[in-house]
Design a protein around this motif. Structure first.
Motif, PDB file in Angstrom:
ATOM      1  N   LYS A   1       0.813  -1.213   0.000  1.00 25.27           N
ATOM      2  CA  LYS A   1       0.000   0.000   0.000  1.00 25.27           C
ATOM      3  C   LYS A   1       0.851   1.269   0.000  1.00 25.27           C
ATOM      4  CE  LYS A   1      -3.967  -2.023   2.437  1.00 25.27           C
ATOM      5  NZ  LYS A   1      -4.834  -1.927   3.636  1.00 25.27           N
ATOM      6  N   ARG A   2       1.988   1.252   0.681  1.00 22.63           N
ATOM      7  CA  ARG A   2       2.775   2.469   0.848  1.00 22.63           C
ATOM      8  C   ARG A   2       4.183   2.361   0.264  1.00 22.63           C
ATOM      9  NH1 ARG A   2       0.060   2.081   5.888  1.00 22.63           N
ATOM     10  NH2 ARG A   2      -1.448   3.757   6.234  1.00 22.63           N
ATOM     11  N   VAL A   3       4.431   1.367  -0.535  1.00 18.60           N
ATOM     12  CA  VAL A   3       5.757   1.245  -1.154  1.00 18.60           C
ATOM     13  C   VAL A   3       6.009   2.455  -2.046  1.00 18.60           C
ATOM     14  CG1 VAL A   3       7.179  -0.115  -2.731  1.00 18.60           C
ATOM     15  CG2 VAL A   3       5.707  -1.266  -1.083  1.00 18.60           C
ATOM     16  N   GLU A   4       7.180   3.034  -1.941  1.00 20.82           N
ATOM     17  CA  GLU A   4       7.513   4.241  -2.682  1.00 20.82           C
ATOM     18  C   GLU A   4       7.310   4.053  -4.185  1.00 20.82           C
ATOM     19  OE1 GLU A   4      11.217   7.463  -2.880  1.00 20.82           O
ATOM     20  OE2 GLU A   4      11.494   5.484  -1.977  1.00 20.82           O
ATOM     21  N   LEU A   5       6.521   4.963  -4.785  1.00 23.12           N
ATOM     22  CA  LEU A   5       6.214   4.982  -6.225  1.00 23.12           C
ATOM     23  C   LEU A   5       5.450   3.743  -6.702  1.00 23.12           C
ATOM     24  CD1 LEU A   5       9.482   6.558  -7.659  1.00 23.12           C
ATOM     25  CD2 LEU A   5       7.239   7.626  -7.445  1.00 23.12           C
TER      26      LEU A   5
ATOM     27  N   MET B   1      21.542  -6.737 -20.391  1.00 18.59           N
ATOM     28  CA  MET B   1      22.532  -5.665 -20.503  1.00 18.59           C
ATOM     29  C   MET B   1      22.194  -4.491 -19.596  1.00 18.59           C
ATOM     30  SD  MET B   1      22.977  -5.701 -24.640  1.00 18.59           S
ATOM     31  CE  MET B   1      24.090  -4.311 -24.659  1.00 18.59           C
ATOM     32  N   MET B   2      20.929  -4.106 -19.570  1.00 17.51           N
ATOM     33  CA  MET B   2      20.504  -2.994 -18.720  1.00 17.51           C
ATOM     34  C   MET B   2      19.015  -3.126 -18.425  1.00 17.51           C
ATOM     35  SD  MET B   2      20.846   0.040 -21.580  1.00 17.51           S
ATOM     36  CE  MET B   2      22.353  -0.618 -22.303  1.00 17.51           C
ATOM     37  N   LEU B   3      18.583  -2.512 -17.336  1.00 13.75           N
ATOM     38  CA  LEU B   3      17.167  -2.597 -16.971  1.00 13.75           C
ATOM     39  C   LEU B   3      16.732  -1.302 -16.328  1.00 13.75           C
ATOM     40  CD1 LEU B   3      16.718  -3.050 -13.639  1.00 13.75           C
ATOM     41  CD2 LEU B   3      17.770  -5.219 -14.193  1.00 13.75           C
ATOM     42  N   SER B   4      15.417  -1.119 -16.283  1.00 19.64           N
ATOM     43  CA  SER B   4      14.831   0.047 -15.626  1.00 19.64           C
ATOM     44  C   SER B   4      13.551  -0.389 -14.925  1.00 19.64           C
ATOM     45  CB  SER B   4      14.526   1.147 -16.657  1.00 19.64           C
ATOM     46  OG  SER B   4      13.995   2.286 -16.028  1.00 19.64           O
ATOM     47  N   MET B   5      13.483  -0.144 -13.614  1.00 19.68           N
ATOM     48  CA  MET B   5      12.276  -0.453 -12.857  1.00 19.68           C
ATOM     49  C   MET B   5      11.327   0.731 -12.983  1.00 19.68           C
ATOM     50  SD  MET B   5      10.988  -2.936 -11.033  1.00 19.68           S
ATOM     51  CE  MET B   5      12.235  -3.843 -10.135  1.00 19.68           C
ATOM     52  N   LEU B   6      10.155   0.496 -13.566  1.00 20.49           N
ATOM     53  CA  LEU B   6       9.247   1.583 -13.907  1.00 20.49           C
ATOM     54  C   LEU B   6       8.023   1.604 -13.005  1.00 20.49           C
ATOM     55  CD1 LEU B   6       9.349   1.207 -17.797  1.00 20.49           C
ATOM     56  CD2 LEU B   6      10.722   2.726 -16.366  1.00 20.49           C
ATOM     57  N   SER B   7       7.619   2.802 -12.624  1.00 19.74           N
ATOM     58  CA  SER B   7       6.372   3.028 -11.901  1.00 19.74           C
ATOM     59  C   SER B   7       5.287   3.320 -12.942  1.00 19.74           C
ATOM     60  CB  SER B   7       6.541   4.181 -10.917  1.00 19.74           C
ATOM     61  OG  SER B   7       5.322   4.487 -10.279  1.00 19.74           O
ATOM     62  N   SER B   8       4.875   4.558 -13.086  1.00 14.05           N
ATOM     63  CA  SER B   8       3.913   4.943 -14.113  1.00 14.05           C
ATOM     64  C   SER B   8       4.167   6.391 -14.513  1.00 14.05           C
ATOM     65  CB  SER B   8       2.478   4.784 -13.617  1.00 14.05           C
ATOM     66  OG  SER B   8       1.552   5.237 -14.595  1.00 14.05           O
ATOM     67  N   ALA B   9       4.045   6.655 -15.815  1.00 13.09           N
ATOM     68  CA  ALA B   9       4.207   8.023 -16.308  1.00 13.09           C
ATOM     69  C   ALA B   9       2.988   8.880 -15.982  1.00 13.09           C
ATOM     70  CB  ALA B   9       4.461   8.006 -17.808  1.00 13.09           C
ATOM     71  N   LYS B  10       1.852   8.236 -15.676  1.00 11.93           N
ATOM     72  CA  LYS B  10       0.631   8.950 -15.341  1.00 11.93           C
ATOM     73  C   LYS B  10       0.520   9.127 -13.828  1.00 11.93           C
ATOM     74  CE  LYS B  10      -1.934   7.201 -19.348  1.00 11.93           C
ATOM     75  NZ  LYS B  10      -3.142   6.457 -19.805  1.00 11.93           N
TER      76      LYS B  10
ATOM     77  N   PRO C   1       3.772   8.431  -3.324  1.00  8.62           N
ATOM     78  CA  PRO C   1       4.683   9.436  -3.871  1.00  8.62           C
ATOM     79  C   PRO C   1       6.148   9.050  -3.708  1.00  8.62           C
ATOM     80  CG  PRO C   1       3.958  10.095  -1.700  1.00  8.62           C
ATOM     81  CD  PRO C   1       3.221   8.816  -2.007  1.00  8.62           C
ATOM     82  N   MET C   2       7.008   9.833  -4.361  1.00  6.69           N
ATOM     83  CA  MET C   2       8.448   9.688  -4.178  1.00  6.69           C
ATOM     84  C   MET C   2       8.840  10.300  -2.840  1.00  6.69           C
ATOM     85  SD  MET C   2      11.555  10.879  -6.718  1.00  6.69           S
ATOM     86  CE  MET C   2      11.270  12.654  -6.518  1.00  6.69           C
ATOM     87  N   ARG C   3       9.759   9.673  -2.141  1.00  2.56           N
ATOM     88  CA  ARG C   3      10.189  10.164  -0.826  1.00  2.56           C
ATOM     89  C   ARG C   3      10.840  11.540  -0.948  1.00  2.56           C
ATOM     90  NH1 ARG C   3      14.943   8.852   1.803  1.00  2.56           N
ATOM     91  NH2 ARG C   3      15.320   7.165   0.315  1.00  2.56           N
ATOM     92  N   ASP C   4      10.523  12.424  -0.025  1.00  4.18           N
ATOM     93  CA  ASP C   4      11.087  13.774  -0.018  1.00  4.18           C
ATOM     94  C   ASP C   4      12.519  13.760   0.534  1.00  4.18           C
ATOM     95  OD1 ASP C   4       8.745  14.870  -1.018  1.00  4.18           O
ATOM     96  OD2 ASP C   4       7.886  15.143   0.987  1.00  4.18           O
ATOM     97  N   GLY C   5      13.249  14.814   0.218  1.00  2.00           N
ATOM     98  CA  GLY C   5      14.557  15.001   0.830  1.00  2.00           C
ATOM     99  C   GLY C   5      15.689  14.227   0.191  1.00  2.00           C
ATOM    100  N   ILE C   6      15.464  13.635  -0.977  1.00  2.54           N
ATOM    101  CA  ILE C   6      16.533  12.881  -1.632  1.00  2.54           C
ATOM    102  C   ILE C   6      17.439  13.844  -2.396  1.00  2.54           C
ATOM    103  CG2 ILE C   6      17.049  11.049  -3.302  1.00  2.54           C
ATOM    104  CD1 ILE C   6      14.260   9.935  -2.743  1.00  2.54           C
ATOM    105  N   ASP C   7      18.738  13.679  -2.231  1.00  2.00           N
ATOM    106  CA  ASP C   7      19.707  14.530  -2.913  1.00  2.00           C
ATOM    107  C   ASP C   7      19.584  14.321  -4.419  1.00  2.00           C
ATOM    108  OD1 ASP C   7      21.895  15.877  -3.939  1.00  2.00           O
ATOM    109  OD2 ASP C   7      23.236  15.271  -2.314  1.00  2.00           O
TER     110      ASP C   7
END
Length: 209
Positions: free
Chosen positions: A16-20, A52-61, A68-74
């Motif tokens: 329920k609360r996993v980031e993104l 070779m490479m990968l990307s873990m995707l959330s949603s563009a919408k 949400p994305m966690r606040d305070g990330i550099d």
């Protein structure tokens, strides 16, 4: 020697609360589930597959993102860049992956993927990088293929080409154009219709080579 792009569901239905965390479409069931999508680009010789490479995707919408994305990330960190990348369109990420693979010196000159990436715009962008595409196609009303100046859906295209007689595995093949490149030059492609072994229907493949 080919590159293969694949989009794999990473289900987190109980979260329920996993980031993104996002509502993502499962291509196999046609349903939306909670989780992420893992876009992978790999190399294959027909027997082995090496990621070779990968990307873990959330949603563009934004409306599909459940957390949400966690606040305070550099913003200078790779972790922040990965989070921003997860909210972009998978098709844009795919084109960037192919571009990176080519700059790294891959000898592969064909990209293989399934029907959920098979849109003329994506295929043209891959072709502009110098990479040919071989892919499955799906029949949708919004995607047209131009034959003798006429824009046709995949089903209309099948109905307008001459079929081979008997029980041929390859039912028909036809040269089409899939729009124009950035210089206004039509991009040619071949569509091949093959017999579906599991039903009386047909399947369609496309190649820009």
């Amino acid at each position: 020697k080919v590159l293969i792009a694949d989009d794999t569901l990473y289900s987190r239905d109980r979260s329920k609360r996993v980031e993104l965390l996002a509502r993502v479409h499962d291509h196999n069931t046609g349903r939306y589930v909670r989780g992420f999508r893992m876009l992978t680009l790999g190399w294959s010789d027909g027997n082995s597959f090496i990621p070779m490479m990968l990307s873990m995707l959330s949603s563009a919408k934004k409306e599909n993102r459940l957390a949400p994305m966690r606040d305070g990330i550099d913003k200078r960190t790779s972790g922040y860049q990965r989070r921003k990348e997860s909210m972009r369109k998978s098709t844009d990420i795919l084109v960037e992956m192919v571009s990176l693979a080519m700059k790294a010196g891959t000898a592969a000159r064909h990209l293989v993927f399934d029907s959920w990436f098979a849109f003329p715009d994506i295929i043209r962008r891959i072709k502009a990088l110098g990479m040919d595409t071989v892919c499955m196609l799906k029949d949708t009303k919004n995607v047209k293929y131009e034959l003798n100046g006429w824009p046709l859906t995949l089903k209309e295209l099948y109905n307008n080409v001459r079929k081979r007689r008997g029980r041929a595995k390859v039912l028909a093949e036809v040269l089409v154009t899939i729009g124009q490149d950035e210089h206004g030059i039509p991009v040619p492609a071949k569509v091949v219709f093959v017999r579906d072994r599991n039903s009386k229907k047909w399947l369609a493949l496309l190649s820009t080579d």
